[in-house]
Design a protein around this motif. Structure first.
Motif, PDB file in Angstrom:
ATOM      1  N   PHE A  68       0.001   8.298  14.709  1.00 58.30           N
ATOM      2  CA  PHE A  68      -0.824   7.608  13.704  1.00 58.30           C
ATOM      3  C   PHE A  68      -1.643   8.631  12.918  1.00 58.30           C
ATOM      4  CE2 PHE A  68      -1.463   3.288  16.082  1.00 58.30           C
ATOM      5  CZ  PHE A  68      -0.082   3.188  16.261  1.00 58.30           C
ATOM      6  N   THR A  69      -1.844   8.348  11.658  1.00 60.68           N
ATOM      7  CA  THR A  69      -2.766   9.148  10.848  1.00 60.68           C
ATOM      8  C   THR A  69      -3.643   8.212  10.022  1.00 60.68           C
ATOM      9  OG1 THR A  69      -1.131   9.378   9.076  1.00 60.68           O
ATOM     10  CG2 THR A  69      -1.259  11.157  10.678  1.00 60.68           C
ATOM     11  N   ILE A  70      -4.858   8.669   9.790  1.00 62.61           N
ATOM     12  CA  ILE A  70      -5.812   7.889   9.008  1.00 62.61           C
ATOM     13  C   ILE A  70      -6.166   8.685   7.761  1.00 62.61           C
ATOM     14  CG2 ILE A  70      -8.119   6.876   8.965  1.00 62.61           C
ATOM     15  CD1 ILE A  70      -7.893   6.534  12.002  1.00 62.61           C
ATOM     16  N   SER A  71      -6.200   8.002   6.647  1.00 67.65           N
ATOM     17  CA  SER A  71      -6.593   8.641   5.395  1.00 67.65           C
ATOM     18  C   SER A  71      -7.441   7.658   4.593  1.00 67.65           C
ATOM     19  CB  SER A  71      -5.362   9.067   4.593  1.00 67.65           C
ATOM     20  OG  SER A  71      -4.553   7.947   4.266  1.00 67.65           O
ATOM     21  N   ARG A  72      -8.098   8.185   3.595  1.00 71.35           N
ATOM     22  CA  ARG A  72      -8.923   7.338   2.742  1.00 71.35           C
ATOM     23  C   ARG A  72      -8.745   7.747   1.294  1.00 71.35           C
ATOM     24  NH1 ARG A  72     -14.788   7.658   4.654  1.00 71.35           N
ATOM     25  NH2 ARG A  72     -15.292   6.754   2.637  1.00 71.35           N
ATOM     26  N   ASP A  73      -8.942   6.795   0.416  1.00 68.72           N
ATOM     27  CA  ASP A  73      -8.894   7.042  -1.022  1.00 68.72           C
ATOM     28  C   ASP A  73     -10.121   6.376  -1.615  1.00 68.72           C
ATOM     29  OD1 ASP A  73      -8.438   7.142  -3.758  1.00 68.72           O
ATOM     30  OD2 ASP A  73      -6.286   6.818  -3.566  1.00 68.72           O
ATOM     31  N   ASP A  74     -11.153   7.159  -1.827  1.00 70.20           N
ATOM     32  CA  ASP A  74     -12.399   6.588  -2.313  1.00 70.20           C
ATOM     33  C   ASP A  74     -12.258   6.023  -3.719  1.00 70.20           C
ATOM     34  OD1 ASP A  74     -14.886   8.763  -0.677  1.00 70.20           O
ATOM     35  OD2 ASP A  74     -13.431   7.308   0.090  1.00 70.20           O
ATOM     36  N   ALA A  75     -11.348   6.577  -4.493  1.00 65.97           N
ATOM     37  CA  ALA A  75     -11.143   6.059  -5.844  1.00 65.97           C
ATOM     38  C   ALA A  75     -10.601   4.635  -5.809  1.00 65.97           C
ATOM     39  CB  ALA A  75     -10.186   6.967  -6.614  1.00 65.97           C
ATOM     40  N   LYS A  76      -9.825   4.346  -4.766  1.00 64.95           N
ATOM     41  CA  LYS A  76      -9.277   3.000  -4.607  1.00 64.95           C
ATOM     42  C   LYS A  76     -10.125   2.162  -3.648  1.00 64.95           C
ATOM     43  CE  LYS A  76      -4.518   4.276  -5.665  1.00 64.95           C
ATOM     44  NZ  LYS A  76      -3.106   4.286  -5.188  1.00 64.95           N
ATOM     45  N   ASN A  77     -11.192   2.779  -3.132  1.00 65.37           N
ATOM     46  CA  ASN A  77     -12.085   2.067  -2.211  1.00 65.37           C
ATOM     47  C   ASN A  77     -11.306   1.510  -1.012  1.00 65.37           C
ATOM     48  OD1 ASN A  77     -14.903   1.767  -2.083  1.00 65.37           O
ATOM     49  ND2 ASN A  77     -14.768  -0.422  -2.533  1.00 65.37           N
ATOM     50  N   ALA A  78     -10.460   2.369  -0.442  1.00 61.59           N
ATOM     51  CA  ALA A  78      -9.566   1.904   0.606  1.00 61.59           C
ATOM     52  C   ALA A  78      -9.369   2.965   1.673  1.00 61.59           C
ATOM     53  CB  ALA A  78      -8.218   1.510   0.015  1.00 61.59           C
ATOM     54  N   VAL A  79      -8.973   2.498   2.841  1.00 64.65           N
ATOM     55  CA  VAL A  79      -8.614   3.358   3.961  1.00 64.65           C
ATOM     56  C   VAL A  79      -7.254   2.909   4.467  1.00 64.65           C
ATOM     57  CG1 VAL A  79      -9.829   1.904   5.640  1.00 64.65           C
ATOM     58  CG2 VAL A  79      -9.391   4.312   6.175  1.00 64.65           C
ATOM     59  N   TYR A  80      -6.514   3.872   5.035  1.00 64.89           N
ATOM     60  CA  TYR A  80      -5.142   3.604   5.432  1.00 64.89           C
ATOM     61  C   TYR A  80      -4.894   4.053   6.861  1.00 64.89           C
ATOM     62  CZ  TYR A  80      -4.932   3.427   0.378  1.00 64.89           C
ATOM     63  OH  TYR A  80      -5.173   3.132  -0.946  1.00 64.89           O
ATOM     64  N   LEU A  81      -3.975   3.360   7.495  1.00 60.11           N
ATOM     65  CA  LEU A  81      -3.515   3.750   8.827  1.00 60.11           C
ATOM     66  C   LEU A  81      -1.999   3.818   8.776  1.00 60.11           C
ATOM     67  CD1 LEU A  81      -4.147   4.289  11.839  1.00 60.11           C
ATOM     68  CD2 LEU A  81      -3.880   1.820  12.225  1.00 60.11           C
ATOM     69  N   GLN A  82      -1.484   5.029   8.821  1.00 56.50           N
ATOM     70  CA  GLN A  82      -0.043   5.237   8.854  1.00 56.50           C
ATOM     71  C   GLN A  82       0.394   5.287  10.308  1.00 56.50           C
ATOM     72  OE1 GLN A  82       2.334   5.564   6.275  1.00 56.50           O
ATOM     73  NE2 GLN A  82       3.777   5.481   7.992  1.00 56.50           N
ATOM     74  N   MET A  83       1.302   4.410  10.668  1.00 59.72           N
ATOM     75  CA  MET A  83       1.744   4.312  12.050  1.00 59.72           C
ATOM     76  C   MET A  83       3.240   4.596  12.117  1.00 59.72           C
ATOM     77  SD  MET A  83      -0.365   0.925  13.281  1.00 59.72           S
ATOM     78  CE  MET A  83       0.590  -0.178  12.243  1.00 59.72           C
ATOM     79  N   ASN A  84       3.598   5.646  12.820  1.00 58.51           N
ATOM     80  CA  ASN A  84       4.990   6.037  13.001  1.00 58.51           C
ATOM     81  C   ASN A  84       5.363   5.938  14.471  1.00 58.51           C
ATOM     82  OD1 ASN A  84       5.111   6.729  10.226  1.00 58.51           O
ATOM     83  ND2 ASN A  84       4.370   8.798  10.669  1.00 58.51           N
ATOM     84  N   SER A  85       6.648   5.951  14.722  1.00 56.45           N
ATOM     85  CA  SER A  85       7.151   5.914  16.103  1.00 56.45           C
ATOM     86  C   SER A  85       6.484   4.804  16.892  1.00 56.45           C
ATOM     87  CB  SER A  85       6.918   7.271  16.790  1.00 56.45           C
ATOM     88  OG  SER A  85       7.562   8.308  16.084  1.00 56.45           O
ATOM     89  N   LEU A  86       6.444   3.642  16.319  1.00 55.74           N
ATOM     90  CA  LEU A  86       5.748   2.522  16.940  1.00 55.74           C
ATOM     91  C   LEU A  86       6.408   2.111  18.243  1.00 55.74           C
ATOM     92  CD1 LEU A  86       4.885   0.561  13.716  1.00 55.74           C
ATOM     93  CD2 LEU A  86       3.232   1.239  15.469  1.00 55.74           C
ATOM     94  N   LYS A  87       5.570   1.666  19.166  1.00 58.65           N
ATOM     95  CA  LYS A  87       6.006   1.234  20.482  1.00 58.65           C
ATOM     96  C   LYS A  87       5.594  -0.219  20.698  1.00 58.65           C
ATOM     97  CE  LYS A  87       5.041   5.883  22.273  1.00 58.65           C
ATOM     98  NZ  LYS A  87       4.283   6.664  23.277  1.00 58.65           N
ATOM     99  N   PRO A  88       6.278  -0.916  21.579  1.00 62.20           N
ATOM    100  CA  PRO A  88       5.879  -2.309  21.846  1.00 62.20           C
ATOM    101  C   PRO A  88       4.420  -2.434  22.268  1.00 62.20           C
ATOM    102  CG  PRO A  88       8.062  -1.902  22.726  1.00 62.20           C
ATOM    103  CD  PRO A  88       7.546  -0.575  22.243  1.00 62.20           C
ATOM    104  N   GLU A  89       3.898  -1.439  22.941  1.00 60.32           N
ATOM    105  CA  GLU A  89       2.491  -1.496  23.368  1.00 60.32           C
ATOM    106  C   GLU A  89       1.509  -1.321  22.220  1.00 60.32           C
ATOM    107  OE1 GLU A  89       4.932   0.430  24.653  1.00 60.32           O
ATOM    108  OE2 GLU A  89       4.161   2.430  25.216  1.00 60.32           O
ATOM    109  N   ASP A  90       2.004  -1.026  21.031  1.00 63.06           N
ATOM    110  CA  ASP A  90       1.140  -0.980  19.852  1.00 63.06           C
ATOM    111  C   ASP A  90       0.937  -2.372  19.256  1.00 63.06           C
ATOM    112  OD1 ASP A  90       2.810   2.052  18.922  1.00 63.06           O
ATOM    113  OD2 ASP A  90       0.802   1.869  19.815  1.00 63.06           O
TER     114      ASP A  90
END
Length: 123
Positions: A68-90
């Motif tokens: 997982f990685t977290i990023s933000r874009d203040d110009a868009k007033n938003a935050v993101y969570l990129q989730m890769n290699s997802l598992k059932p326990e997620d």
């Protein structure tokens, strides 16, 4: 009324990816640390990571580091969570939260919360 609205959840197979977005309205995120939490069925809500108000640092739960990685874009007033290699326990409802100046993993400390978005990972 302040709003945080998550989007991007859904059903994905194990090994797949999703990108969650959290859009803020009626306040600007520039002075807020932003966190992501999740709550699996029958479990307590847990802090999985956050990004500092200036974007200079992120923190992630050990079990999602490297996936997982977290990023933000203040110009868009938003935050993101990129989730890769997802598992059932997620599988969980994922929430974003905003806390003035700092990232905080406590459920009681954050100033604003979103309503959550469901992520389901099938095996």
């Amino acid at each position: 009324q302040v709003h945080l609205v998550e989007s991007g959840g859904g059903l994905v197979q194990a090994g797949g990816s999703l990108r969650l977005s959290c859009a803020a309205s009626r306040f600007t995120i520039t002075t807020y640390g932003l966190g992501w939490f999740r709550q699996a069925p029958g479990k307590e809500r847990e802090f999985i990571g956050g990004i500092t108000w200036n974007g200079g640092s992120t923190v992630l739960l050990e079990s999602v580091k490297g996936r997982f990685t977290i990023s933000r874009d203040d110009a868009k007033n938003a935050v993101y969570l990129q989730m890769n290699s997802l598992k059932p326990e997620d599988t969980a409802v994922y929430y974003c939260a905003a806390n003035r100046w700092t990232v905080h993993g406590s459920l009681q400390v954050n100033d604003y919360w979103g309503q959550g978005t469901q992520v389901t990972v099938s095996s």
